[in-house]
Design a protein around this motif. Structure first.
Motif, PDB file in Angstrom:
ATOM      1  N   SER A  12      10.494 -97.386  81.254  1.00 55.44           N
ATOM      2  CA  SER A  12      10.260 -96.383  80.228  1.00 55.44           C
ATOM      3  C   SER A  12       9.772 -95.083  80.875  1.00 55.44           C
ATOM      4  N   VAL A  13      10.486 -93.981  80.614  1.00 48.72           N
ATOM      5  CA  VAL A  13      10.113 -92.671  81.143  1.00 48.72           C
ATOM      6  C   VAL A  13       9.092 -92.038  80.210  1.00 48.72           C
ATOM      7  N   PRO A  14       7.936 -91.603  80.725  1.00 50.17           N
ATOM      8  CA  PRO A  14       6.927 -91.002  79.844  1.00 50.17           C
ATOM      9  C   PRO A  14       7.436 -89.712  79.221  1.00 50.17           C
ATOM     10  N   ARG A  15       7.261 -89.595  77.913  1.00 49.88           N
ATOM     11  CA  ARG A  15       7.695 -88.409  77.182  1.00 49.88           C
ATOM     12  C   ARG A  15       6.549 -87.453  76.884  1.00 49.88           C
ATOM     13  N   ALA A  16       5.338 -87.977  76.732  1.00 55.88           N
ATOM     14  CA  ALA A  16       4.179 -87.142  76.396  1.00 55.88           C
ATOM     15  C   ALA A  16       3.031 -87.531  77.321  1.00 55.88           C
ATOM     16  N   VAL A  17       2.528 -86.535  78.043  1.00 53.65           N
ATOM     17  CA  VAL A  17       1.369 -86.748  78.915  1.00 53.65           C
ATOM     18  C   VAL A  17       0.145 -86.253  78.146  1.00 53.65           C
ATOM     19  N   THR A  18      -0.496 -87.163  77.451  1.00 54.84           N
ATOM     20  CA  THR A  18      -1.630 -86.804  76.612  1.00 54.84           C
ATOM     21  C   THR A  18      -2.866 -86.513  77.460  1.00 54.84           C
ATOM     22  N   ALA A  19      -3.899 -85.988  76.793  1.00 52.33           N
ATOM     23  CA  ALA A  19      -5.149 -85.707  77.495  1.00 52.33           C
ATOM     24  C   ALA A  19      -5.780 -86.977  78.039  1.00 52.33           C
TER      25      ALA A  19
END
Length: 240
Positions: A117-124
């Protein structure tokens, strides 16, 4: 009083009637007293002196302002206070990526190549976790952990649950240490058959005799005879 009498005598000597001379001198004396300056108090004198000193100081100040600026021009306004310097914001384009961005980029490339799974959102929250892993172990160790995930069959889904690693798996402190320690590295495949154990000299002789008897009785060994044993006791060649 002597002065008033002398004045009256002078007027009488000049031919003025004595009564009229006395009235003239009396009126003159009263008029002079009325017009005489009044005596000021000490407080009034100090206040007058203060006003004079104040007026002289203001005159000197005005003269200094006139000398500092050319005639006909307005005085130079005071220079404004320097504004507090604001640090420039980093440019959006062309700037070097941060360590966290390098980790996210490396994981995304590995995930695309490994089918993860490729990360779509790099959250805080993810950024804080990755930053802690970098501070604890260093950037090279985090990049090494990403490569280990890509080489691991278990992390790529070859397990009994079909589970696959993602960016959150890398962020977790416990799983990150397990990755570095090689817990998810591939193990060498076990061979289906163990290699034959070496035979003793007596067993080797038994095998040679058995093979020679098969050739003498049946010719070349065939599948029908394979697997059967021959009792080599003296005088007994029965097949079992």
């Amino acid at each position: 009083m002597s002065e008033i009498r002398a004045l009256i005598e002078q007027l009488v000597a000049a031919g003025v009637d004595p009564i009229e001379a006395a009235e003239i001198v009396t009126r003159a004396a009263l008029h002079g007293a009325a017009n005489a300056p009044k005596q000021r108090s000490a407080g009034a004198i100090r206040q007058e002196r203060y006003r004079r000193n104040k007026a002289s100081q203001m005159t000197v100040s005005d003269a200094g302002d006139d000398l500092s600026s050319p005639e006909g021009s307005s005085p130079t306004p005071p220079s404004p206070k320097p504004l507090q310097s604001i640090p420039p914001s980093p440019p959006k384009g062309g700037s070097s990526p941060t360590a966290v961005d390098q980790v996210v980029t490396a994981f995304s490339e590995m995930a695309r190549q490994s089918g993860l799974s490729v990360p779509r959102a790099v959250t805080a929250s993810r950024r804080r976790s990755l930053l802690l892993r970098i501070e604890e172990h260093g950037l090279p160790a985090v990049l090494d952990a990403i490569e280990r995930i890509g080489r691991s069959r278990f992390c790529r889904g070859e397990n009994d649950r079909g589970w696959r690693a993602d960016l959150d798996f890398l962020c977790q402190p416990k799983s990150f240490v397990s990755i570095l320690e090689g817990k998810y590295d591939d193990r060498p495949l076990q061979q289906s058959q163990s290699p034959p154990r070496p035979q003793s000299p007596s067993m080797q002789r038994h095998h040679d005799i058995h093979a020679r008897l098969k050739r003498e009785l049946y010719g070349e060994p065939d599948e029908q005879f394979a697997g059967q044993t021959v009792d080599l006791a003296a005088g007994d060649f029965r097949s079992h």
